[in-house]
Design a protein around this motif. Structure first.
Motif, PDB file in Angstrom:
ATOM      1  N   GLY A   1     -20.304  25.048 -16.725  1.00 11.50           N
ATOM      2  CA  GLY A   1     -18.892  24.746 -16.896  1.00 11.50           C
ATOM      3  C   GLY A   1     -18.378  23.795 -15.837  1.00 11.50           C
ATOM      4  O   GLY A   1     -19.123  23.303 -14.992  1.00 11.50           O
ATOM      5  N   PRO A   2     -17.066  23.561 -15.883  1.00  7.60           N
ATOM      6  CA  PRO A   2     -16.496  22.578 -14.956  1.00  7.60           C
ATOM      7  C   PRO A   2     -16.457  23.080 -13.514  1.00  7.60           C
ATOM      8  O   PRO A   2     -16.410  24.267 -13.258  1.00  7.60           O
ATOM      9  N   VAL A   3     -16.472  22.121 -12.620  1.00  4.51           N
ATOM     10  CA  VAL A   3     -16.361  22.396 -11.185  1.00  4.51           C
ATOM     11  C   VAL A   3     -14.898  22.242 -10.806  1.00  4.51           C
ATOM     12  O   VAL A   3     -14.199  21.355 -11.303  1.00  4.51           O
ATOM     13  N   LYS A   4     -14.442  23.110  -9.930  1.00  4.36           N
ATOM     14  CA  LYS A   4     -13.052  23.030  -9.466  1.00  4.36           C
ATOM     15  C   LYS A   4     -13.042  22.385  -8.080  1.00  4.36           C
ATOM     16  O   LYS A   4     -13.858  22.706  -7.226  1.00  4.36           O
ATOM     17  N   LEU A   5     -12.089  21.512  -7.888  1.00  5.92           N
ATOM     18  CA  LEU A   5     -11.979  20.765  -6.640  1.00  5.92           C
ATOM     19  C   LEU A   5     -10.591  20.972  -6.065  1.00  5.92           C
ATOM     20  O   LEU A   5      -9.586  20.761  -6.747  1.00  5.92           O
ATOM     21  N   ASP A   6     -10.513  21.421  -4.825  1.00  9.93           N
ATOM     22  CA  ASP A   6      -9.243  21.528  -4.104  1.00  9.93           C
ATOM     23  C   ASP A   6      -9.239  20.435  -3.041  1.00  9.93           C
ATOM     24  O   ASP A   6     -10.153  20.348  -2.231  1.00  9.93           O
ATOM     25  N   VAL A   7      -8.205  19.612  -3.080  1.00  6.45           N
ATOM     26  CA  VAL A   7      -8.119  18.474  -2.160  1.00  6.45           C
ATOM     27  C   VAL A   7      -6.790  18.520  -1.423  1.00  6.45           C
ATOM     28  O   VAL A   7      -5.747  18.774  -2.021  1.00  6.45           O
ATOM     29  N   LYS A   8      -6.846  18.265  -0.116  1.00  4.31           N
ATOM     30  CA  LYS A   8      -5.636  18.050   0.680  1.00  4.31           C
ATOM     31  C   LYS A   8      -5.716  16.619   1.177  1.00  4.31           C
ATOM     32  O   LYS A   8      -6.732  16.192   1.720  1.00  4.31           O
ATOM     33  N   MET A   9      -4.635  15.890   0.958  1.00  5.23           N
ATOM     34  CA  MET A   9      -4.611  14.491   1.381  1.00  5.23           C
ATOM     35  C   MET A   9      -3.206  14.106   1.799  1.00  5.23           C
ATOM     36  O   MET A   9      -2.252  14.857   1.604  1.00  5.23           O
ATOM     37  N   HIS A  10      -3.085  12.917   2.352  1.00  2.00           N
ATOM     38  CA  HIS A  10      -1.792  12.367   2.757  1.00  2.00           C
ATOM     39  C   HIS A  10      -1.615  10.976   2.162  1.00  2.00           C
ATOM     40  O   HIS A  10      -2.577  10.258   1.945  1.00  2.00           O
ATOM     41  N   SER A  11      -0.374  10.647   1.929  1.00  2.00           N
ATOM     42  CA  SER A  11       0.002   9.293   1.592  1.00  2.00           C
ATOM     43  C   SER A  11       1.346   9.032   2.272  1.00  2.00           C
ATOM     44  O   SER A  11       1.828   9.891   3.020  1.00  2.00           O
ATOM     45  N   PHE A  12       1.944   7.906   2.004  1.00  2.00           N
ATOM     46  CA  PHE A  12       3.182   7.554   2.686  1.00  2.00           C
ATOM     47  C   PHE A  12       4.144   6.883   1.712  1.00  2.00           C
ATOM     48  O   PHE A  12       3.735   6.194   0.783  1.00  2.00           O
ATOM     49  N   LEU A  13       5.440   7.097   1.964  1.00  2.00           N
ATOM     50  CA  LEU A  13       6.498   6.420   1.217  1.00  2.00           C
ATOM     51  C   LEU A  13       7.211   5.475   2.176  1.00  2.00           C
ATOM     52  O   LEU A  13       7.397   5.807   3.357  1.00  2.00           O
ATOM     53  N   ARG A  14       7.626   4.321   1.653  1.00  2.00           N
ATOM     54  CA  ARG A  14       8.429   3.408   2.460  1.00  2.00           C
ATOM     55  C   ARG A  14       9.846   3.946   2.543  1.00  2.00           C
ATOM     56  O   ARG A  14      10.411   4.367   1.543  1.00  2.00           O
ATOM     57  N   THR A  15      10.436   3.932   3.700  1.00  2.00           N
ATOM     58  CA  THR A  15      11.839   4.325   3.821  1.00  2.00           C
ATOM     59  C   THR A  15      12.708   3.115   3.583  1.00  2.00           C
ATOM     60  O   THR A  15      12.299   1.968   3.784  1.00  2.00           O
ATOM     61  N   GLY A  16      13.908   3.353   3.116  1.00  2.00           N
ATOM     62  CA  GLY A  16      14.837   2.257   2.843  1.00  2.00           C
ATOM     63  C   GLY A  16      14.506   1.497   1.583  1.00  2.00           C
ATOM     64  O   GLY A  16      15.012   0.414   1.346  1.00  2.00           O
ATOM     65  N   ALA A  17      13.615   2.015   0.743  1.00  2.00           N
ATOM     66  CA  ALA A  17      13.255   1.322  -0.503  1.00  2.00           C
ATOM     67  C   ALA A  17      14.222   1.679  -1.601  1.00  2.00           C
ATOM     68  O   ALA A  17      14.865   2.670  -1.611  1.00  2.00           O
TER      69      ALA A  17
ATOM     70  N   GLN B   1      -3.188   2.111  -3.557  1.00  2.00           N
ATOM     71  CA  GLN B   1      -2.211   3.021  -2.960  1.00  2.00           C
ATOM     72  C   GLN B   1      -2.900   3.713  -1.804  1.00  2.00           C
ATOM     73  O   GLN B   1      -4.044   4.136  -1.919  1.00  2.00           O
ATOM     74  N   PHE B   2      -2.240   3.853  -0.677  1.00  2.00           N
ATOM     75  CA  PHE B   2      -2.866   4.373   0.539  1.00  2.00           C
ATOM     76  C   PHE B   2      -2.918   5.900   0.488  1.00  2.00           C
ATOM     77  O   PHE B   2      -1.894   6.563   0.492  1.00  2.00           O
ATOM     78  N   PHE B   3      -4.136   6.455   0.430  1.00  2.00           N
ATOM     79  CA  PHE B   3      -4.364   7.898   0.488  1.00  2.00           C
ATOM     80  C   PHE B   3      -5.397   8.167   1.574  1.00  2.00           C
ATOM     81  O   PHE B   3      -6.374   7.434   1.700  1.00  2.00           O
ATOM     82  N   THR B   4      -5.180   9.233   2.354  1.00  2.00           N
ATOM     83  CA  THR B   4      -6.198   9.691   3.294  1.00  2.00           C
ATOM     84  C   THR B   4      -6.581  11.108   2.902  1.00  2.00           C
ATOM     85  O   THR B   4      -5.719  11.976   2.823  1.00  2.00           O
TER      86      THR B   4
ATOM     87  N   ARG C   1       0.783  -1.238   0.000  1.00  2.00           N
ATOM     88  CA  ARG C   1       0.000   0.000   0.000  1.00  2.00           C
ATOM     89  C   ARG C   1       0.813   1.286   0.000  1.00  2.00           C
ATOM     90  O   ARG C   1       0.255   2.354  -0.256  1.00  2.00           O
ATOM     91  N   PHE C   2       2.116   1.227   0.302  1.00  2.00           N
ATOM     92  CA  PHE C   2       2.935   2.435   0.330  1.00  2.00           C
ATOM     93  C   PHE C   2       3.907   2.419  -0.837  1.00  2.00           C
ATOM     94  O   PHE C   2       4.512   1.390  -1.146  1.00  2.00           O
ATOM     95  N   ALA C   3       4.072   3.575  -1.459  1.00  2.00           N
ATOM     96  CA  ALA C   3       4.945   3.696  -2.626  1.00  2.00           C
ATOM     97  C   ALA C   3       6.409   3.687  -2.208  1.00  2.00           C
ATOM     98  O   ALA C   3       6.756   4.056  -1.094  1.00  2.00           O
ATOM     99  N   LYS C   4       7.267   3.256  -3.147  1.00  2.00           N
ATOM    100  CA  LYS C   4       8.715   3.311  -2.905  1.00  2.00           C
ATOM    101  C   LYS C   4       9.228   4.720  -3.181  1.00  2.00           C
ATOM    102  O   LYS C   4      10.085   5.218  -2.477  1.00  2.00           O
TER     103      LYS C   4
ATOM    104  N   VAL D   1       8.223   4.846   7.571  1.00  2.00           N
ATOM    105  CA  VAL D   1       7.489   5.520   6.508  1.00  2.00           C
ATOM    106  C   VAL D   1       7.738   7.021   6.573  1.00  2.00           C
ATOM    107  O   VAL D   1       8.082   7.568   7.618  1.00  2.00           O
ATOM    108  N   VAL D   2       7.552   7.663   5.422  1.00  2.00           N
ATOM    109  CA  VAL D   2       7.653   9.115   5.324  1.00  2.00           C
ATOM    110  C   VAL D   2       6.296   9.639   4.878  1.00  2.00           C
ATOM    111  O   VAL D   2       5.836   9.301   3.781  1.00  2.00           O
ATOM    112  N   PRO D   3       5.615  10.447   5.702  1.00  2.00           N
ATOM    113  CA  PRO D   3       4.341  11.020   5.279  1.00  2.00           C
ATOM    114  C   PRO D   3       4.557  12.012   4.135  1.00  2.00           C
ATOM    115  O   PRO D   3       5.533  12.749   4.117  1.00  2.00           O
ATOM    116  N   VAL D   4       3.626  12.017   3.205  1.00  2.00           N
ATOM    117  CA  VAL D   4       3.670  12.944   2.077  1.00  2.00           C
ATOM    118  C   VAL D   4       2.343  13.691   2.041  1.00  2.00           C
ATOM    119  O   VAL D   4       1.280  13.076   1.952  1.00  2.00           O
ATOM    120  N   GLU D   5       2.424  15.011   2.125  1.00  2.00           N
ATOM    121  CA  GLU D   5       1.223  15.837   2.030  1.00  2.00           C
ATOM    122  C   GLU D   5       1.001  16.158   0.553  1.00  2.00           C
ATOM    123  O   GLU D   5       1.925  16.575  -0.144  1.00  2.00           O
TER     124      GLU D   5
END
Length: 179
Positions: free
Chosen positions: A163-179, A148-151, A82-85, A120-124
């Motif tokens: 017309g189109p709708v605009k979406l602003d999203v803030k989320m977190h994911s994680f990277l594996r350390t030592g990969a 892939q793990f996203f919150t 679930r976590f990216a390298k 793990v390393v959090p990624v905003e």
């Protein structure tokens, strides 16, 4: 006969000692130090209940050493699946989800935070997306269900009546350390 007198004397002393021991035992049985038979039965019952309660409390701890090994393996597998390298994998997954749902990525910022002690390393992730309302809803749904793990932390919509709708999203994911 002198031997008989000595044996009789010894036997009398032994019988007297046993009588004294019996009197002490009977005195102890009825003394307030030991308590009555009813109080001993109640005490025994309370101790039995206490033993059963404590046995139930420690039941989950039985085999804990094996459970820890299994949990460590499961955590490692979760991190692997679930976590990216690399952070590029996060961008690729985000692009794939956007294209599958007909959403355009206007801007996406990825900011690595301080590593945790858990490997793990959090990624905003801050992203601006556009599309029609239904596409954006499906996109958010796809992000939350992605392998892939996203919150998703916050979502804000903006747009005109046409017309189109605009979406602003803030989320977190994680990277594996030592990969």
């Amino acid at each position: 006969m002198p031997e008989l007198k000595g044996s009789r004397r010894k036997l009398q002393i032994a019988i007297a000692a046993m009588v004294v021991a019996d009197l002490v035992a009977v005195g102890l049985l009825f003394s307030p130090l030991v308590g009555s038979a009813e109080s001993r039965r109640i005490s025994m019952s309370e101790l039995s209940v206490d033993l059963q309660r404590k046995t139930r409390e420690v039941q989950p701890l039985i085999g804990l050493d094996k459970k820890i090994v299994v949990a460590k393996n499961q955590i490692g597998q979760f991190y692997q699946d679930r976590f990216a390298k690399r952070d590029s994998e996060l961008a690729t997954e985000m692009g794939k989800l956007a294209s599958e749902n007909g959403v355009r990525i206007m801007q996406a910022k990825y900011k690595q935070e301080d590593p945790t002690g858990a490997g793990v390393v959090p990624v905003e992730i801050e992203g601006n997306f556009s599309g029609d309302y239904l596409q954006l809803i499906r996109f958010i749904n796809a992000v939350e269900r992605s392998k892939q793990f996203f919150t998703v932390d916050s979502v804000s919509l903006a747009g005109e009546s046409t017309g189109p709708v605009k979406l602003d999203v803030k989320m977190h994911s994680f990277l594996r350390t030592g990969a």
